[in-house]
Scaffold this active site. Structure first.
Site, PDB file in Angstrom:
ATOM      1  N   GLN A   1       6.787  -4.365   8.942  1.00  0.00           N
ATOM      2  CA  GLN A   1       5.796  -4.212   7.845  1.00  0.00           C
ATOM      3  C   GLN A   1       7.075  -4.315   6.743  1.00  0.00           C
ATOM      4  OE1 GLN A   1       3.191  -1.164  10.100  1.00  0.00           O
ATOM      5  NE2 GLN A   1       2.816  -1.117   8.025  1.00  0.00           N
TER       6      GLN A   1
ATOM      7  N   PHE B   1      -0.051  -0.879  11.687  1.00  0.00           N
ATOM      8  CA  PHE B   1      -0.675   0.292  11.229  1.00  0.00           C
ATOM      9  C   PHE B   1       0.378   1.534  11.005  1.00  0.00           C
ATOM     10  CE2 PHE B   1      -3.011  -1.631  14.999  1.00  0.00           C
ATOM     11  CZ  PHE B   1      -4.304  -2.031  14.324  1.00  0.00           C
TER      12      PHE B   1
ATOM     13  N   GLU C   1       6.925  -0.079  10.202  1.00  0.00           N
ATOM     14  CA  GLU C   1       7.391   0.139   8.852  1.00  0.00           C
ATOM     15  C   GLU C   1       8.793   0.482   8.971  1.00  0.00           C
ATOM     16  OE1 GLU C   1       6.816   3.088   4.798  1.00  0.00           O
ATOM     17  OE2 GLU C   1       5.195   2.627   6.321  1.00  0.00           O
TER      18      GLU C   1
ATOM     19  N   ARG D   1       2.414  13.796   1.646  1.00  0.00           N
ATOM     20  CA  ARG D   1       1.075  13.407   1.514  1.00  0.00           C
ATOM     21  C   ARG D   1       0.161  14.216   2.003  1.00  0.00           C
ATOM     22  NH1 ARG D   1      -1.387   8.282  -0.087  1.00  0.00           N
ATOM     23  NH2 ARG D   1       0.367   7.557  -0.663  1.00  0.00           N
TER      24      ARG D   1
ATOM     25  N   ARG E   1      -1.235   4.965   9.758  1.00  0.00           N
ATOM     26  CA  ARG E   1      -2.464   4.782   8.874  1.00  0.00           C
ATOM     27  C   ARG E   1      -3.271   6.098   8.456  1.00  0.00           C
ATOM     28  NH1 ARG E   1      -7.118   0.262  10.541  1.00  0.00           N
ATOM     29  NH2 ARG E   1      -8.021  -0.157   8.440  1.00  0.00           N
TER      30      ARG E   1
ATOM     31  N   PHE F   1      -0.878   8.182   6.763  1.00  0.00           N
ATOM     32  CA  PHE F   1       0.434   8.518   6.361  1.00  0.00           C
ATOM     33  C   PHE F   1       0.306  10.070   5.972  1.00  0.00           C
ATOM     34  CE2 PHE F   1       4.342   8.396   3.824  1.00  0.00           C
ATOM     35  CZ  PHE F   1       5.333   7.872   4.855  1.00  0.00           C
TER      36      PHE F   1
ATOM     37  N   ALA G   1       0.918   2.276   2.736  1.00  0.00           N
ATOM     38  CA  ALA G   1       0.103   2.881   1.761  1.00  0.00           C
ATOM     39  C   ALA G   1      -1.107   2.292   0.939  1.00  0.00           C
ATOM     40  CB  ALA G   1       1.445   3.534   0.668  1.00  0.00           C
TER      41      ALA G   1
ATOM     42  N   GLU H   1      -6.112   2.084   4.357  1.00  0.00           N
ATOM     43  CA  GLU H   1      -6.140   3.399   5.042  1.00  0.00           C
ATOM     44  C   GLU H   1      -7.417   4.262   4.657  1.00  0.00           C
ATOM     45  OE1 GLU H   1      -1.327   4.486   4.781  1.00  0.00           O
ATOM     46  OE2 GLU H   1      -2.366   4.441   2.927  1.00  0.00           O
TER      47      GLU H   1
END
Length: 783
Positions: A205, A236, A240, A318, A350, A352, A519, A722
């Site tokens: 990603q 998902f 990343e 988050r 997904r 985060f 995100a 998300e």
């Protein structure tokens, strides 16, 4: 070229996914499908069997002697730093001297075939001196074994308001982690190029991050490393930062042996090596009035970070920013601790951290409602964000685009919530074994990266002399349709048929310094960048058309639509305008750039304006449980989700459906287990259970809520990657509602998440034993 017939509008139309025909025919190429270059070798990883230990001896002679083996690599072979951590440099590529979790890669074997490499990896002899292993995140938190300093956000006077509240509840709860279970596993191919350069094809990603870590490891300048990603079979969040280890090992082997190398671990090794969604443990106290309005909240969240920091810091941030979900909380004390455990280093997934933060307040409000004997929807509605005085989040951002009251009211009416609530009560009164439950839960989800500088994107648009268009951007396609939406945006901007536009593979040599596709910002950022590039080309063509055919008309009066360029009363085919513009030496390609405006964040105070806008939604779920076996079914789900002015309703609806089912899996069937030695037991489809087709409800009603974004997003759309996952909260709370029906309905069942049949039976037993008991901590899982 055959001129495309004018089709449906490029934007706001349910066009098929741009690769759908390739998916169904099997022609879509993923990294493992790419034709192997001449002399391609294959890598496999040798993994630790210990959760925490010193390596006292490592004997790889038997590995080197295995048939087909080319060589073996350890940390000593790294020419640069032994690090692939995305933020904190605490994540080694290959373990050196000490291992920190069972499954950590220690060495890589390179062989002529994939099978030979895997077999050789098992021949290693490694001796360990065991060290104390922390496997319980709560114990790690008690010992202050943390990967980063704690986070705390205090607003108002929570201690005083708690002390003065008419009612108080305190409790402990936990929600489990989740394996990404992308259908395409981690895979990377690397090939040395001339002049010391390196080419990689990665299932990632974040191609730019892979470029950085590989260049850093090999001691190369970034311009000598090129990373390409055409598509992923799912990500998902698991691709990343955690694709870095595989990219680094493949690149190291290619650099060392001067030949192409592919690294594709099997599913078991993939699951043993990679991190998951963070499991969270909550300790809360809430004060509320007679109606159920929250007056003060204190909550401590302990997350299992694993052995290194990875992305745990922004995940926790988050979570802190989503404890409010859709509710105004005047006085709060929110804390988050990131426990260092000797398990896989947990990472993005997904949502985060947003789902783990938001579900906490839903659990609190559900408990308040049952304690007061009120319908949970009424308590939720009472606590919704409202107008001035009730419109500011605990971190200081004003909720200026709030539609949750209207959206929930519409769903409540359309789903016949009240009538079904009465019908379920009547059913439960006469059904001693089977019990039904119903829940309506809302979602408010902030859209943007936590770090403001990541909210930027670039794109290139090329118009060829036959009128066809090629677009390249920094987003990565993992099945979510970002390429489809970007192509729609470009076609819309140029007024041409979608068939004229094609997206190419994400490539660090084309668009540089990209952010991860994460995100939920993929279409927002890259769509705006591509629109900016296409707009420049359109302006050049408009000026040319006005000069050539305009008879004094201004460029601003030129219109692009239906594959034609209209100058006054004259309509010229787009391809003809392009051809003539080329002959006149008009530039037919352009770059575009976009940076999300108005974002700011103070990490020291946890305050600011971190989100460009909020996406909203709500879901009603109806379930039935068997109180003798713990089995359950989702009978019906009604989903209403805010996608703004949708660019592609078909893709957005698919994201809502998929996110909901994935969230349901997290909260019901997907349970991670480690044994007492820290070895992951749920490391294959035989032991880890994701939802299947038969888990989808027979009655599945999904609608998009018409709500053009007030923020200036691309075509006034909203992100849908998300936020829909949080709609699945309704399934878990419906299960809790069904368990409560075993007693008098006023007992808060100590149901843990995931709500497996065993967890449901434990909660049923607890309610039967204490039909009027106060809220209790969730019981320990059954062995």
């Amino acid at each position: 070229m055959t001129t495309p017939r004018p089709g449906p509008p490029a934007a706001r139309h349910p066009h098929p996914h741009e690769s759908a025909h390739l998916h169904v025919s099997g022609e879509a190429l993923y990294v493992d499908d790419l034709p192997e270059l001449a002399r391609t070798a294959h890598a496999a990883l040798g993994l630790s069997t210990q959760a925490h230990a010193r390596i006292t001896r490592i004997d790889l002679d038997a590995v080197r002697a295995m048939p087909g083996v080319i060589g073996v690599l350890t940390a000593a072979d790294l020419p640069g730093p032994n690090d692939c951590g995305p933020i904190v440099h605490d994540d080694p590529i290959l373990a050196a001297g000490e291992v920190h979790y069972a499954g950590q890669p220690i060495f890589a074997v390179i062989a002529e075939t994939h099978d030979a490499a895997r077999r050789a990896a098992r021949a290693a002899v490694i001796d360990y001196a065991p060290l104390p292993a922390l496997l319980d995140p709560l114990e790690a938190a008690r010992q202050r074994a943390l990967v980063l300093p704690p986070l705390q956000r205090v607003r108002g006077e929570p201690a005083a308001r708690l002390a003065a509240a008419p009612h108080r509840l305190a409790g402990r709860w936990q929600v489990g982690g989740q394996e990404h279970f992308y259908l395409e596993g981690q895979v990377a191919c690397a090939a040395p190029r001339e002049d010391g350069c390196m080419q990689l094809w990665c299932s990632t990603q974040h191609p730019t991050e892979m470029q950085h870590v590989v260049a850093h490891m090999l001691g190369l300048a970034a311009h000598r490393v090129v990373v390409e990603t055409r598509r992923m079979g799912g990500g998902f969040g698991g691709k990343e930062s955690q694709s870095a280890l595989f990219a680094c090992v493949a690149a190291l082997a290619a650099w060392k042996f001067r030949r192409p190398v592919k690294l594709r671990p099997d599913r078991d090794d993939d699951m043993r090596i990679t991190g998951k969604r963070h499991d969270f443990h909550y300790d809360y106290e809430v004060g509320f009035d007679d109606d159920g309005r929250v007056l003060a909240l204190r909550i401590e969240m302990v997350a299992r970070a694993g052995f290194s920091a990875d992305l745990s810091g922004p995940v926790a941030t988050r979570a802190v920013c989503h404890v409010d979900n859709a509710y105004y909380l005047s006085d709060v004390d929110i804390r988050a601790l990131l426990a260092r455990t000797h398990t896989q280093s947990n990472t993005a997934f997904r949502g985060f951290g947003g789902p783990q933060g938001a579900i906490a307040i839903e659990h609190v409000l559900d408990s308040i409602a049952r304690t007061l004997g009120r319908d949970a929807l009424d308590v939720r509605r009472l606590n919704f964000y409202g107008g001035p005085g009730r419109d500011t989040t605990p971190y200081g951002q004003v909720v200026a685009d709030n539609v949750i009251l209207e959206l929930v009211a519409e769903l409540e009416a359309d789903s016949d919530y009240r009538a079904r609530r009465s019908a379920i009560a009547a059913f439960n009164a006469t059904s001693p074994v089977l019990k039904k439950g119903l829940a309506l839960t809302p979602v408010k989800f902030g859209i943007s990266f936590n770090l403001s500088h990541l909210n930027q994107a670039g794109a290139l648009v090329h118009v060829y002399t036959d009128g066809s268009v090629l677009v390249n951007h920094g987003g990565t396609e993992m099945g979510q349709g970002v390429n489809t939406k970007v192509c729609q945006v470009v076609a819309h901007e140029l007024g041409i048929d979608l068939a004229r536009v094609r997206a190419t593979a994400t490539d660090t040599s084309k668009v540089a310094n990209t952010s991860a596709t994460a995100a939920s910002t993929g279409a927002d950022l890259n769509g705006q960048a591509a629109a900016a590039a296409a707009r420049r080309i359109r302006q050049r063509l408009a000026a040319f058309a006005a000069r050539t055919w305009g008879d004094g008309a201004a460029a601003a009066e030129v219109r692009f639509a239906d594959d034609h360029v209209r100058v006054g009363a004259r309509a010229i085919a787009f391809a003809e305008v392009v051809r003539q513009a080329y002959l006149a030496r008009v530039q037919l390609w352009s770059e575009g750039f976009y940076a999300t405006p108005g974002l700011h964040w103070d990490a020291s105070t946890l305050t600011g304006h971190p989100f460009y806008y909020f996406a909203y939604g709500a879901a009603v779920s109806e379930v039935i449980i068997d109180t003798l076996t713990g089995e359950w079914r989702l009978l019906r789900a009604d989903l209403l989700h805010d996608a703004g002015d949708s660019i592609n309703p078909a893709i957005d609806r698919g994201q809502v459906e998929g996110g909901f089912i994935q969230g349901m899996g997290w909260l019901t069937t997907e349970e991670l287990w480690w044994n007492a030695d820290g070895r992951l037991l749920t490391h294959a489809p035989s032991t880890y259970k994701i939802p299947a087709a038969h888990d989808c409800p027979a009655d599945f009603r999904v609608r998009l809520y018409p709500n053009p974004n007030r923020a200036d997003t691309i075509l006034r759309s909203k992100a849908v990657g998300e936020p829909p996952l949080l709609l699945a909260f309704s399934v878990w709370f419906a299960l809790r509602d069904a368990v409560a029906a075993v007693g008098d309905g006023r007992t808060n069942p100590p149901l843990r998440a995931p709500a497996t049949p065993e967890a449901i039976l434990d909660a049923v037993d607890a309610v039967r034993a204490h039909p009027a008991a106060a809220p209790a901590a969730a019981p320990a899982p059954r062995a």
